[in-house]
Design an enzyme around this catalytic site. Sequence first.
Site, PDB file in Angstrom:
ATOM      1  N   ILE A  31       0.756  -1.062   0.093  1.00 33.19           N
ATOM      2  CA  ILE A  31       0.171  -0.037   0.013  1.00 33.19           C
ATOM      3  C   ILE A  31       0.758   1.211   0.001  1.00 33.19           C
ATOM      4  O   ILE A  31       0.559   2.170  -0.425  1.00 33.19           O
ATOM      5  CB  ILE A  31      -1.117   0.052   1.050  1.00 33.19           C
ATOM      6  CG1 ILE A  31      -2.221   1.083   0.901  1.00 33.19           C
ATOM      7  CG2 ILE A  31      -0.303   0.117   2.561  1.00 33.19           C
ATOM      8  CD1 ILE A  31      -2.966   0.808  -0.340  1.00 33.19           C
ATOM      9  N   SER A  45      11.884   0.826   6.863  1.00 26.11           N
ATOM     10  CA  SER A  45      11.509  -0.461   6.372  1.00 26.11           C
ATOM     11  C   SER A  45      12.803  -1.388   6.621  1.00 26.11           C
ATOM     12  O   SER A  45      13.967  -0.761   6.241  1.00 26.11           O
ATOM     13  CB  SER A  45      10.932  -0.388   4.992  1.00 26.11           C
ATOM     14  OG  SER A  45       9.754  -1.060   4.723  1.00 26.11           O
ATOM     15  N   ARG A  46      12.297  -2.604   6.920  1.00 26.62           N
ATOM     16  CA  ARG A  46      13.609  -3.452   7.238  1.00 26.62           C
ATOM     17  C   ARG A  46      14.037  -3.931   5.430  1.00 26.62           C
ATOM     18  O   ARG A  46      15.424  -3.914   5.712  1.00 26.62           O
ATOM     19  CB  ARG A  46      13.146  -4.907   7.777  1.00 26.62           C
ATOM     20  CG  ARG A  46      12.478  -4.609   9.248  1.00 26.62           C
ATOM     21  CD  ARG A  46      11.581  -5.570   9.581  1.00 26.62           C
ATOM     22  NE  ARG A  46      10.686  -6.029   8.640  1.00 26.62           N
ATOM     23  CZ  ARG A  46       9.866  -7.180   8.642  1.00 26.62           C
ATOM     24  NH1 ARG A  46       9.999  -7.859   9.888  1.00 26.62           N
ATOM     25  NH2 ARG A  46       9.020  -7.410   7.838  1.00 26.62           N
ATOM     26  N   LYS A  64      -5.540   1.812   7.821  1.00 27.02           N
ATOM     27  CA  LYS A  64      -6.625   1.126   8.536  1.00 27.02           C
ATOM     28  C   LYS A  64      -6.330  -0.409   8.352  1.00 27.02           C
ATOM     29  O   LYS A  64      -5.442  -0.871   7.528  1.00 27.02           O
ATOM     30  CB  LYS A  64      -7.892   1.252   7.680  1.00 27.02           C
ATOM     31  CG  LYS A  64      -7.861   1.229   6.115  1.00 27.02           C
ATOM     32  CD  LYS A  64      -7.586  -0.213   5.469  1.00 27.02           C
ATOM     33  CE  LYS A  64      -7.981  -1.601   5.811  1.00 27.02           C
ATOM     34  NZ  LYS A  64      -7.738  -2.630   4.882  1.00 27.02           N
ATOM     35  N   ASP A 122     -10.282  -7.596   6.815  1.00 23.36           N
ATOM     36  CA  ASP A 122      -9.284  -6.420   6.425  1.00 23.36           C
ATOM     37  C   ASP A 122      -9.899  -5.668   5.223  1.00 23.36           C
ATOM     38  O   ASP A 122      -9.996  -4.196   5.257  1.00 23.36           O
ATOM     39  CB  ASP A 122      -7.881  -7.168   5.808  1.00 23.36           C
ATOM     40  CG  ASP A 122      -6.942  -6.136   5.229  1.00 23.36           C
ATOM     41  OD1 ASP A 122      -6.308  -5.411   6.099  1.00 23.36           O
ATOM     42  OD2 ASP A 122      -7.079  -5.992   4.034  1.00 23.36           O
TER      43      ASP A 122
HETATM   44  P1  NAP Z   1       2.451  -5.617   3.266  1.00 19.84           P
HETATM   45  O1  NAP Z   1       2.755  -5.047   1.837  1.00 19.84           O
HETATM   46  O2  NAP Z   1       2.370  -6.772   3.496  1.00 19.84           O
HETATM   47  O3  NAP Z   1       3.321  -4.815   4.272  1.00 19.84           O
HETATM   48  C1  NAP Z   1       3.787  -3.571   4.212  1.00 19.84           C
HETATM   49  C2  NAP Z   1       5.315  -3.615   4.899  1.00 19.84           C
HETATM   50  O4  NAP Z   1       5.338  -3.622   6.280  1.00 19.84           O
HETATM   51  C3  NAP Z   1       6.241  -4.683   4.462  1.00 19.84           C
HETATM   52  O5  NAP Z   1       6.515  -4.773   2.871  1.00 19.84           O
HETATM   53  C4  NAP Z   1       7.290  -4.812   5.591  1.00 19.84           C
HETATM   54  O6  NAP Z   1       8.380  -4.143   4.866  1.00 19.84           O
HETATM   55  C5  NAP Z   1       6.399  -3.996   6.865  1.00 19.84           C
HETATM   56  N1  NAP Z   1       6.217  -5.260   7.690  1.00 19.84           N
HETATM   57  C6  NAP Z   1       5.468  -6.303   7.460  1.00 19.84           C
HETATM   58  N2  NAP Z   1       5.548  -7.107   8.599  1.00 19.84           N
HETATM   59  C7  NAP Z   1       6.344  -6.656   9.569  1.00 19.84           C
HETATM   60  C8  NAP Z   1       6.469  -6.836  10.820  1.00 19.84           C
HETATM   61  N3  NAP Z   1       6.064  -7.852  11.437  1.00 19.84           N
HETATM   62  N4  NAP Z   1       7.309  -5.935  11.267  1.00 19.84           N
HETATM   63  C9  NAP Z   1       7.906  -4.610  10.903  1.00 19.84           C
HETATM   64  N5  NAP Z   1       7.518  -4.533   9.574  1.00 19.84           N
HETATM   65  C10 NAP Z   1       6.671  -5.345   8.837  1.00 19.84           C
HETATM   66  O7  NAP Z   1       1.003  -4.996   3.612  1.00 19.84           O
HETATM   67  P2  NAP Z   1       0.222  -3.861   2.841  1.00 19.84           P
HETATM   68  O8  NAP Z   1      -0.621  -4.627   1.920  1.00 19.84           O
HETATM   69  O9  NAP Z   1       0.797  -2.874   2.235  1.00 19.84           O
HETATM   70  O10 NAP Z   1      -1.097  -3.543   3.897  1.00 19.84           O
HETATM   71  C11 NAP Z   1      -0.531  -2.771   5.216  1.00 19.84           C
HETATM   72  C12 NAP Z   1      -1.689  -2.023   5.640  1.00 19.84           C
HETATM   73  O11 NAP Z   1      -2.385  -1.186   4.695  1.00 19.84           O
HETATM   74  C13 NAP Z   1      -2.763  -2.957   6.307  1.00 19.84           C
HETATM   75  O12 NAP Z   1      -3.266  -2.635   7.302  1.00 19.84           O
HETATM   76  C14 NAP Z   1      -3.912  -3.061   5.119  1.00 19.84           C
HETATM   77  O13 NAP Z   1      -5.152  -3.399   5.729  1.00 19.84           O
HETATM   78  C15 NAP Z   1      -3.683  -1.532   4.684  1.00 19.84           C
HETATM   79  N6  NAP Z   1      -4.174  -1.477   3.463  1.00 19.84           N
HETATM   80  C16 NAP Z   1      -3.570  -2.466   2.297  1.00 19.84           C
HETATM   81  C17 NAP Z   1      -4.189  -2.243   0.831  1.00 19.84           C
HETATM   82  C18 NAP Z   1      -4.031  -3.340  -0.349  1.00 19.84           C
HETATM   83  O14 NAP Z   1      -4.310  -3.063  -1.164  1.00 19.84           O
HETATM   84  N7  NAP Z   1      -2.599  -4.247   0.284  1.00 19.84           N
HETATM   85  C19 NAP Z   1      -5.109  -1.308   0.796  1.00 19.84           C
HETATM   86  C20 NAP Z   1      -5.576  -0.434   1.595  1.00 19.84           C
HETATM   87  C21 NAP Z   1      -5.114  -0.632   2.740  1.00 19.84           C
HETATM   88  P3  NAP Z   1       9.740  -4.404   5.269  1.00 19.84           P
HETATM   89  O15 NAP Z   1       9.724  -6.066   5.174  1.00 19.84           O
HETATM   90  O16 NAP Z   1      10.518  -3.790   4.307  1.00 19.84           O
HETATM   91  O17 NAP Z   1       9.953  -4.005   6.791  1.00 19.84           O
END
Ligand code: NAP
Length: 307
Positions: free
Chosen positions: A15, A37-38, A91, A169
């Site tokens: 996101i 970010s890690r 969110k 979610d």
């Molecule tokens: P994601 O790509 O799986 O995670 C985002 C980043 O967070 C990862 O690339 C990772 O970066 C870091 N991360 C993940 N687990 C972690 C941990 N245990 N500790 C520390 N850092 C961690 O997730 P996303 O889809 O972007 O979603 C993130 C949030 O945005 C959620 O709450 C979701 O509901 C919301 N959202 C998502 C979307 C969608 O379409 N995906 C849409 C609207 C809102 P590093 O490995 O570089 O640290």
Amino acid sequence: MSDALSVALVGIGKIATDQHVPAIAASPDWQLAATVSRNGAVQGVDAYRDMETMLASCPQIEVVSLCLPPVPRFGYAAAALRAGRHVMLEKPPGATLAEVHTLMAMAEASGVSLYATWHSRMAKGVAAAKAWLAGKPVTRAHITWRESVRKWHPGQDWVFEPGGMGVFDPGINALSILTEVLPMPVHLQSAELAFPENRATPIAARLAFSGNVSAEFDWREEGRDIWDIEIETTEGTLALRHGGNALEIDGVSQGEAPGLEGEYPALYARMAELVRNGESEVDLAPMIHVADAMTLGRRITVEPFEF
Ligand code: NAP
């Protein structure tokens, strides 16, 4: 000299890359000054691997925007608030309601802004739907939110881990719209939650609320995405389709088009306003319904799920 707000983006994943980075880049109100970010980074932006180093190295950064999944988010948010930074939360705003209450108290004590964003509330049809529904008696409402978890969360196992919320979610996006536009409060009365036998969160859910309001969420939809809310009143029927981006009244389109492109720019515009006015905005209503569904819902076991 620019009076743009300086922001650090934390958790450079799906996101952040899809929505936050372009929204910040397109706004004169914002300057992306650092990432934390890690593994991830944004080209041309100072990249930190841990939060404490960024906070210590960048005292000029006023705002921290957290794009991590909900479970790891609290520690990062608390660190930013302790360091006196304004905080913007993706969110859902946390893994639990109590931790968001803690963040609210910390923000107030530090005199900084906390914004729990709900991007779907910024969808193109939502404000007009709320205005049309105001004062009208609602006789029935139904949410249909069906999409493919394989398409929208490819390989993101965190959504099926405790705190990942499963189908809530995306479902919480529908609840964020519902709680914004309905002219009366509703509360959950029953729910059925379908858990794959190898997973810790539901892949589908049916919810029944007071006021003849119901919802159906399903992540096993491999056809087209369906993100619809239909609301009947004594004075006509309103439908929000395409996740709140297309409004119909009595079957007649009100002109909005599908597409999420305005949602994140609107969130950043709102955050700029909150910071400049010294205010916070944290509405937990959508998350309360999810917590109630997890408390009250009857659990059924369905076939295992693998990405
Ligand atoms: P994601 O790509 O799986 O995670 C985002 C980043 O967070 C990862 O690339 C990772 O970066 C870091 N991360 C993940 N687990 C972690 C941990 N245990 N500790 C520390 N850092 C961690 O997730 P996303 O889809 O972007 O979603 C993130 C949030 O945005 C959620 O709450 C979701 O509901 C919301 N959202 C998502 C979307 C969608 O379409 N995906 C849409 C609207 C809102 P590093 O490995 O570089 O640290």
